[in-house]
Design a protein around this motif. Structure first.
Motif, PDB file in Angstrom:
ATOM      1  N   GLU A  74       0.732  -3.539   3.383  1.00 47.21           N
ATOM      2  CA  GLU A  74       2.064  -4.042   3.722  1.00 47.21           C
ATOM      3  C   GLU A  74       3.072  -3.668   2.628  1.00 47.21           C
ATOM      4  N   ILE A  75       2.625  -3.801   1.369  1.00 50.00           N
ATOM      5  CA  ILE A  75       3.490  -3.428   0.233  1.00 50.00           C
ATOM      6  C   ILE A  75       3.829  -1.945   0.323  1.00 50.00           C
ATOM      7  N   LYS A  76       2.801  -1.152   0.642  1.00 51.82           N
ATOM      8  CA  LYS A  76       2.989   0.294   0.720  1.00 51.82           C
ATOM      9  C   LYS A  76       4.014   0.654   1.795  1.00 51.82           C
ATOM     10  N   GLU A  77       3.881  -0.004   2.939  1.00 50.91           N
ATOM     11  CA  GLU A  77       4.831   0.240   4.035  1.00 50.91           C
ATOM     12  C   GLU A  77       6.257  -0.072   3.596  1.00 50.91           C
ATOM     13  N   GLU A  78       6.405  -1.177   2.886  1.00 50.16           N
ATOM     14  CA  GLU A  78       7.748  -1.589   2.458  1.00 50.16           C
ATOM     15  C   GLU A  78       8.348  -0.537   1.504  1.00 50.16           C
ATOM     16  N   ILE A  79       7.532  -0.089   0.562  1.00 52.41           N
ATOM     17  CA  ILE A  79       8.035   0.895  -0.406  1.00 52.41           C
ATOM     18  C   ILE A  79       8.347   2.217   0.286  1.00 52.41           C
ATOM     19  N   LEU A  80       7.435   2.615   1.181  1.00 47.11           N
ATOM     20  CA  LEU A  80       7.621   3.877   1.903  1.00 47.11           C
ATOM     21  C   LEU A  80       8.934   3.867   2.679  1.00 47.11           C
ATOM     22  N   ALA A  81       9.203   2.742   3.330  1.00 48.82           N
ATOM     23  CA  ALA A  81      10.441   2.623   4.115  1.00 48.82           C
ATOM     24  C   ALA A  81      11.653   2.790   3.195  1.00 48.82           C
ATOM     25  N   ILE A  82      11.579   2.199   2.012  1.00 44.67           N
ATOM     26  CA  ILE A  82      12.703   2.306   1.073  1.00 44.67           C
ATOM     27  C   ILE A  82      12.871   3.755   0.622  1.00 44.67           C
ATOM     28  N   LEU A  83      11.757   4.403   0.246  1.00 47.88           N
ATOM     29  CA  LEU A  83      11.861   5.774  -0.271  1.00 47.88           C
ATOM     30  C   LEU A  83      12.363   6.726   0.811  1.00 47.88           C
TER      31      LEU A  83
END
Ligand SMILES: Nc1ncnc2c1ncn2[C@@H]1O[C@H](COP(=O)(O)OP(=O)(O)OP(=O)(O)O)[C@@H](O)[C@H]1O
Ligand SMILES: [Mg+2]
Length: 241
Positions: free
Chosen positions: A226-235
């Motif tokens: 879930e953390i990864k998804e959030e960061i990916l969306a931001i990047l």
């Protein structure tokens, strides 16, 4: 008290607004990752913390002391940090000790004590061109570590390595950090690397770099996916601007 405290950094380089109000800390023995899109200003941040360039506004505190523009207080492995090709591994890694005023035999003896921990045992008399990419990076890391064992700035140290070697080096650095306990500020644009290594992550925006998100991935509560998804969306969002 943070070992590194960055307060409200602003920097314009050649008319390009590069850092915009960046404030952050690295605590004792903490491994903090700065994760941000290419060209956002990550290396500029490390240059300023290392004292190589001065900010237009803002301050750097090392162990609570205003150290803005002061060099020599932290170990800095630059993105294009090269080993000297004409010197052996041992002579390359003992350079910081010579700079600190140690005699050549004393510097060589001290540096040699660390080569096994850094995976360079038996290769002390080799020249950089005779080493693999991973070994060269370990030698550059050891040289940085001997400059300052306490506070290290590492700028994408594994970016040029193939995926398998990079993974090995990441796991090795994690183990080494547990063993030696330095305070490390690690820059990358690789999410997996950030999640694997970091006690804490600052996600930067595209240039001018601002802190978009701060998180501690190891804390219980949220699954890593879930953390990864959030960061990916931001990047992805930052890259499309
Ligand atoms: N010495 C300089 N003079 C002028 N502009 C510069 C200088 N150094 C960097 N820049 C510009 O400042 C911005 C930030 O550069 P910086 O190298 O800090 O980014 P970065 O996040 O480290 O990039 P990368 O992911 O490619 O390593 C870029 O737009 C770059 O072109
Ligand atoms: Mg960079």
């Amino acid at each position: 008290m943070g070992r590194i405290r960055v307060e409200n950094l602003n920097k314009t380089l050649d008319g390009l607004h590069t850092l915009d109000g960046v404030s952050m800390t690295v605590a004792r023995n903490e491994l903090v990752v700065v994760l941000g899109p290419s060209g956002c200003g990550k290396s500029t941040l490390l240059h300023i913390i290392a004292g190589l360039i001065t900010p237009d506004r803002g301050r750097i505190f090392i162990d609570g002391v205003d150290s803005t523009g002061r060099t020599g207080l932290v170990g800095y492995m630059q993105q294009k940090d090269l080993l000297l090709p004409s010197r052996s591994v041992l002579d390359n890694i003992c350079l910081p000790l010579l700079l600190q005023g140690k005699s050549r035999p004393a510097a060589r003896a001290e540096a040699a004590r660390y080569t096994c921990d850094f995976g360079l045992g038996g290769f002390e008399s080799y020249y950089p061109r005779q080493l693999s990419g991973g070994m060269r990076q370990r030698a550059a890391l050891l040289r940085t570590y001997l400059f300052s064992r306490e506070i290290l700035l590492l700028d994408e140290p594994f970016a040029s390595l193939d995926a398998i070697t990079r993974r090995k080096m990441q796991l090795w650095l994690k183990k080494l950090h547990k063993q030696f306990g330095s305070s490390i500020l690690f820059v990358t644009h690789d999410i997996e690397e950030a999640l694997l290594l970091a006690d804490r992550i600052y996600v930067f925006t595209a240039r001018p770099a601002r802190i978009r998100l701060e998180l501690s991935p190891g804390r219980p509560g949220r699954p890593e996916s879930e953390i990864k998804e959030e960061i990916l969306a931001i990047l992805e969002e930052e890259a499309s601007d």
